[in-house]
Design a protein around this motif. Structure first.
Motif, PDB file in Angstrom:
ATOM      1  N   THR A  77       0.817  -1.221   0.000  1.00 43.58           N
ATOM      2  CA  THR A  77       0.000   0.000   0.000  1.00 43.58           C
ATOM      3  C   THR A  77       0.852   1.274   0.000  1.00 43.58           C
ATOM      4  OG1 THR A  77      -0.135   0.099   2.424  1.00 43.58           O
ATOM      5  CG2 THR A  77      -1.790  -1.240   1.273  1.00 43.58           C
ATOM      6  N   LEU A  78       2.172   1.128  -0.027  1.00 44.19           N
ATOM      7  CA  LEU A  78       3.031   2.315   0.080  1.00 44.19           C
ATOM      8  C   LEU A  78       2.923   3.200  -1.158  1.00 44.19           C
ATOM      9  CD1 LEU A  78       6.306   0.893   1.662  1.00 44.19           C
ATOM     10  CD2 LEU A  78       4.556   2.299   2.765  1.00 44.19           C
ATOM     11  N   ARG A  79       2.878   4.490  -0.915  1.00 40.71           N
ATOM     12  CA  ARG A  79       2.886   5.501  -1.961  1.00 40.71           C
ATOM     13  C   ARG A  79       3.686   6.682  -1.427  1.00 40.71           C
ATOM     14  NH1 ARG A  79      -0.113   7.216  -6.539  1.00 40.71           N
ATOM     15  NH2 ARG A  79      -0.369   9.474  -6.704  1.00 40.71           N
ATOM     16  N   PHE A  80       4.590   7.206  -2.227  1.00 37.08           N
ATOM     17  CA  PHE A  80       5.495   8.259  -1.764  1.00 37.08           C
ATOM     18  C   PHE A  80       5.356   9.507  -2.622  1.00 37.08           C
ATOM     19  CE2 PHE A  80       7.518   4.167  -0.909  1.00 37.08           C
ATOM     20  CZ  PHE A  80       7.720   4.248   0.465  1.00 37.08           C
ATOM     21  N   THR A  81       5.355  10.660  -1.962  1.00 36.57           N
ATOM     22  CA  THR A  81       5.406  11.958  -2.625  1.00 36.57           C
ATOM     23  C   THR A  81       6.638  12.686  -2.107  1.00 36.57           C
ATOM     24  OG1 THR A  81       2.996  12.079  -2.801  1.00 36.57           O
ATOM     25  CG2 THR A  81       4.219  14.134  -3.022  1.00 36.57           C
ATOM     26  N   GLY A  82       7.466  13.128  -3.026  1.00 40.66           N
ATOM     27  CA  GLY A  82       8.686  13.800  -2.600  1.00 40.66           C
ATOM     28  C   GLY A  82       9.350  14.504  -3.759  1.00 40.66           C
ATOM     29  N   THR A  83      10.681  14.567  -3.736  1.00 41.11           N
ATOM     30  CA  THR A  83      11.439  15.211  -4.818  1.00 41.11           C
ATOM     31  C   THR A  83      12.522  14.261  -5.313  1.00 41.11           C
ATOM     32  OG1 THR A  83      12.928  16.275  -3.226  1.00 41.11           O
ATOM     33  CG2 THR A  83      11.012  17.544  -3.972  1.00 41.11           C
ATOM     34  N   PHE A  84      12.837  14.359  -6.589  1.00 40.00           N
ATOM     35  CA  PHE A  84      13.849  13.498  -7.201  1.00 40.00           C
ATOM     36  C   PHE A  84      15.226  13.909  -6.694  1.00 40.00           C
ATOM     37  CE2 PHE A  84      16.231  11.856 -10.999  1.00 40.00           C
ATOM     38  CZ  PHE A  84      15.846  10.529 -10.844  1.00 40.00           C
ATOM     39  N   ALA A  85      16.063  12.930  -6.331  1.00 44.03           N
ATOM     40  CA  ALA A  85      17.321  13.220  -5.632  1.00 44.03           C
ATOM     41  C   ALA A  85      18.552  13.231  -6.526  1.00 44.03           C
ATOM     42  CB  ALA A  85      17.522  12.208  -4.505  1.00 44.03           C
ATOM     43  N   HIS A  86      18.400  13.077  -7.838  1.00 43.52           N
ATOM     44  CA  HIS A  86      19.560  12.931  -8.716  1.00 43.52           C
ATOM     45  C   HIS A  86      19.536  13.924  -9.870  1.00 43.52           C
ATOM     46  CE1 HIS A  86      20.669   8.980  -6.984  1.00 43.52           C
ATOM     47  NE2 HIS A  86      19.375   8.791  -6.902  1.00 43.52           N
ATOM     48  N   ASP A  87      20.728  14.156 -10.411  1.00 44.96           N
ATOM     49  CA  ASP A  87      20.865  14.691 -11.766  1.00 44.96           C
ATOM     50  C   ASP A  87      20.841  13.496 -12.703  1.00 44.96           C
ATOM     51  OD1 ASP A  87      21.300  17.455 -11.023  1.00 44.96           O
ATOM     52  OD2 ASP A  87      23.259  16.787 -10.285  1.00 44.96           O
ATOM     53  N   LEU A  88      20.296  13.676 -13.898  1.00 49.51           N
ATOM     54  CA  LEU A  88      20.094  12.537 -14.791  1.00 49.51           C
ATOM     55  C   LEU A  88      20.369  12.968 -16.223  1.00 49.51           C
ATOM     56  CD1 LEU A  88      19.172   9.599 -14.429  1.00 49.51           C
ATOM     57  CD2 LEU A  88      16.851  10.327 -14.987  1.00 49.51           C
ATOM     58  N   LYS A  89      21.363  12.325 -16.850  1.00 51.45           N
ATOM     59  CA  LYS A  89      21.684  12.619 -18.243  1.00 51.45           C
ATOM     60  C   LYS A  89      20.671  11.933 -19.155  1.00 51.45           C
ATOM     61  CE  LYS A  89      26.649  12.618 -17.215  1.00 51.45           C
ATOM     62  NZ  LYS A  89      27.937  11.947 -17.499  1.00 51.45           N
ATOM     63  N   PRO A  90      20.355  12.575 -20.284  1.00 51.90           N
ATOM     64  CA  PRO A  90      20.803  13.870 -20.801  1.00 51.90           C
ATOM     65  C   PRO A  90      19.877  15.013 -20.429  1.00 51.90           C
ATOM     66  CG  PRO A  90      19.583  12.721 -22.490  1.00 51.90           C
ATOM     67  CD  PRO A  90      19.570  11.830 -21.281  1.00 51.90           C
ATOM     68  N   TRP A  91      19.043  14.822 -19.414  1.00 46.97           N
ATOM     69  CA  TRP A  91      18.057  15.829 -19.058  1.00 46.97           C
ATOM     70  C   TRP A  91      18.650  16.853 -18.093  1.00 46.97           C
ATOM     71  CZ3 TRP A  91      17.155  10.483 -18.757  1.00 46.97           C
ATOM     72  CH2 TRP A  91      16.372   9.965 -19.796  1.00 46.97           C
ATOM     73  N   ASP A  92      18.084  18.041 -18.092  1.00 52.66           N
ATOM     74  CA  ASP A  92      18.563  19.109 -17.225  1.00 52.66           C
ATOM     75  C   ASP A  92      17.585  19.359 -16.090  1.00 52.66           C
ATOM     76  OD1 ASP A  92      20.807  19.624 -18.869  1.00 52.66           O
ATOM     77  OD2 ASP A  92      19.581  20.888 -20.197  1.00 52.66           O
ATOM     78  N   ASP A  93      18.134  19.804 -14.965  1.00 49.99           N
ATOM     79  CA  ASP A  93      17.342  20.345 -13.853  1.00 49.99           C
ATOM     80  C   ASP A  93      16.304  19.362 -13.320  1.00 49.99           C
ATOM     81  OD1 ASP A  93      18.713  22.783 -14.206  1.00 49.99           O
ATOM     82  OD2 ASP A  93      17.287  23.398 -15.757  1.00 49.99           O
ATOM     83  N   LEU A  94      16.687  18.103 -13.146  1.00 48.39           N
ATOM     84  CA  LEU A  94      15.744  17.123 -12.592  1.00 48.39           C
ATOM     85  C   LEU A  94      15.865  16.989 -11.076  1.00 48.39           C
ATOM     86  CD1 LEU A  94      15.681  14.153 -15.151  1.00 48.39           C
ATOM     87  CD2 LEU A  94      14.005  15.977 -14.819  1.00 48.39           C
ATOM     88  N   ARG A  95      17.045  17.287 -10.540  1.00 49.93           N
ATOM     89  CA  ARG A  95      17.180  17.154  -9.092  1.00 49.93           C
ATOM     90  C   ARG A  95      16.300  18.177  -8.385  1.00 49.93           C
ATOM     91  NH1 ARG A  95      22.651  17.864  -5.623  1.00 49.93           N
ATOM     92  NH2 ARG A  95      23.560  17.568  -7.693  1.00 49.93           N
ATOM     93  N   GLY A  96      15.455  17.673  -7.515  1.00 44.36           N
ATOM     94  CA  GLY A  96      14.562  18.541  -6.758  1.00 44.36           C
ATOM     95  C   GLY A  96      13.164  18.690  -7.334  1.00 44.36           C
ATOM     96  N   VAL A  97      12.883  18.097  -8.500  1.00 50.49           N
ATOM     97  CA  VAL A  97      11.538  18.218  -9.070  1.00 50.49           C
ATOM     98  C   VAL A  97      10.567  17.318  -8.297  1.00 50.49           C
ATOM     99  CG1 VAL A  97      12.415  18.772 -11.362  1.00 50.49           C
ATOM    100  CG2 VAL A  97      11.887  16.389 -10.785  1.00 50.49           C
ATOM    101  N   PRO A  98       9.308  17.722  -8.169  1.00 54.67           N
ATOM    102  CA  PRO A  98       8.322  16.895  -7.460  1.00 54.67           C
ATOM    103  C   PRO A  98       8.046  15.594  -8.216  1.00 54.67           C
ATOM    104  CG  PRO A  98       7.575  19.172  -7.669  1.00 54.67           C
ATOM    105  CD  PRO A  98       8.764  19.034  -8.570  1.00 54.67           C
ATOM    106  N   VAL A  99       7.969  14.496  -7.498  1.00 54.68           N
ATOM    107  CA  VAL A  99       7.729  13.175  -8.086  1.00 54.68           C
ATOM    108  C   VAL A  99       6.842  12.361  -7.159  1.00 54.68           C
ATOM    109  CG1 VAL A  99       9.834  13.045  -9.489  1.00 54.68           C
ATOM    110  CG2 VAL A  99       9.910  12.380  -7.080  1.00 54.68           C
ATOM    111  N   VAL A 100       6.277  11.300  -7.734  1.00 54.96           N
ATOM    112  CA  VAL A 100       5.417  10.377  -6.981  1.00 54.96           C
ATOM    113  C   VAL A 100       5.792   8.960  -7.371  1.00 54.96           C
ATOM    114  CG1 VAL A 100       3.043   9.611  -6.525  1.00 54.96           C
ATOM    115  CG2 VAL A 100       3.523  12.049  -6.899  1.00 54.96           C
ATOM    116  N   ALA A 101       5.822   8.055  -6.389  1.00 50.94           N
ATOM    117  CA  ALA A 101       6.075   6.640  -6.662  1.00 50.94           C
ATOM    118  C   ALA A 101       5.126   5.798  -5.815  1.00 50.94           C
ATOM    119  CB  ALA A 101       7.526   6.277  -6.350  1.00 50.94           C
TER     120      ALA A 101
END
Length: 283
Positions: A88-112
């Motif tokens: 039943t786990l569901r998480f709301t938070g922010t992405f913790a990484h930089d990710l190639k080749p995309w820019d500015d992903l660290r800190g964006v809101p995400v859900v899992a």
């Protein structure tokens, strides 16, 4: 192994490649719980989730990537991770990484959320989800061994096939791809205003003399493609060297393939023939 419909390269039968992004940037000595999937560090907390990225050629790239979450949510997850409450786990938070080749992903809101009880939580809201990405553009940025061949992007507008099983290394003068019994050295050279013929002549100054049957020179449109090959022995070790050049006006790619097995000469020629130059035009 199966062949990719769009490029002909071999793709592993699973249709997926796993890449672990490691610990979040700046985290050095965390407290790991739930089998290493929940991380507590000072006032920060993280949960490890899977980010499935769709690539062309029916390939998926699965990142093991951390999400920064509320510490209370992390502690709760650690408590129920191995029990019936995990599903039943569901998480709301922010992405913790930089990710190639995309820019500015660290800190964006995400859900899992947990989708399968035996799998890690999966990102269901993330900026890279919902579209198919060019597999060569994405995988060129990862300096790890891959189970498939890709078209490796090089400085400028050059590209070359990085064959399966070779690990790339950044050198001061270019790139090296290395694996058991094989290595490729790639060097991009520029000489403004220099015709291809003169550029190639300059590159071959001091080159070893080899018989005519151990070299070739062909014109491919505006390019000159040249190679020579020889066998060397040092300390009882025999190596086969294939020195290739693709020259055009003002630019040249030098491709050196070294291999242990003489039968890999065909592989070396294939690598040289895979070189491509894409001219950038102004829109």
């Amino acid at each position: 192994m199966t062949a990719c419909d769009c490029c002909g390269a071999e793709v592993d039968d699973s249709g997926a490649i796993d890449l672990d992004l490691g610990l979040p940037p700046g985290v050095r000595t965390p407290s790991l719980r739930a089998g290493g999937n929940v991380l507590l560090a000072d006032d920060a907390a993280y949960v490890r989730c899977v980010l499935p990225v769709e690539l062309t050629c029916d390939l998926e790239l699965w990142f093991g990537a951390w999400m920064r979450v509320d510490p209370e949510a992390a502690r709760h997850a650690a408590e129920v991770w191995d029990g019936p409450g995990y599903a039943t786990l569901r998480f709301t938070g922010t992405f913790a990484h930089d990710l190639k080749p995309w820019d500015d992903l660290r800190g964006v809101p995400v859900v899992a959320e947990v989708r399968e009880p035996d799998d890690l939580p999966e990102y269901v809201q993330h900026p890279v989800l919902g579209r198919v990405w060019d597999r060569d553009e994405v995988l060129s940025g990862y300096l790890v061994e891959l189970p498939i061949s890709i078209r490796q992007k090089l400085p400028g507008t050059w590209s070359i096939e990085r064959t399966a099983g070779l690990t790339p290394h950044v050198l001061e003068e270019g790139l090296r791809f290395a694996g058991p019994g094989r290595a490729v050295f790639v060097d991009v050279r520029r000489a403004m205003g220099t015709p291809a013929e003169q550029f190639l002549e300059m590159a071959l100054e001091g080159a070893p003399d080899v018989p005519a049957e151990q070299q070739f020179l062909v014109r491919d449109g505006v390019e000159l493609r040249h190679a020579l090959w020889l066998t060397t022995t040092s300390d009882g070790v025999t190596r086969h060297e294939f020195h290739g050049h693709v020259a055009r006006f003002g630019e040249m790619l030098v491709v050196t393939c070294v291999h242990d097995d003489p039968a890999d000469h065909a592989w070396a020629r294939h690598v040289l023939n895979s070189v491509r130059f894409r001219r950038v035009t102004r829109s």
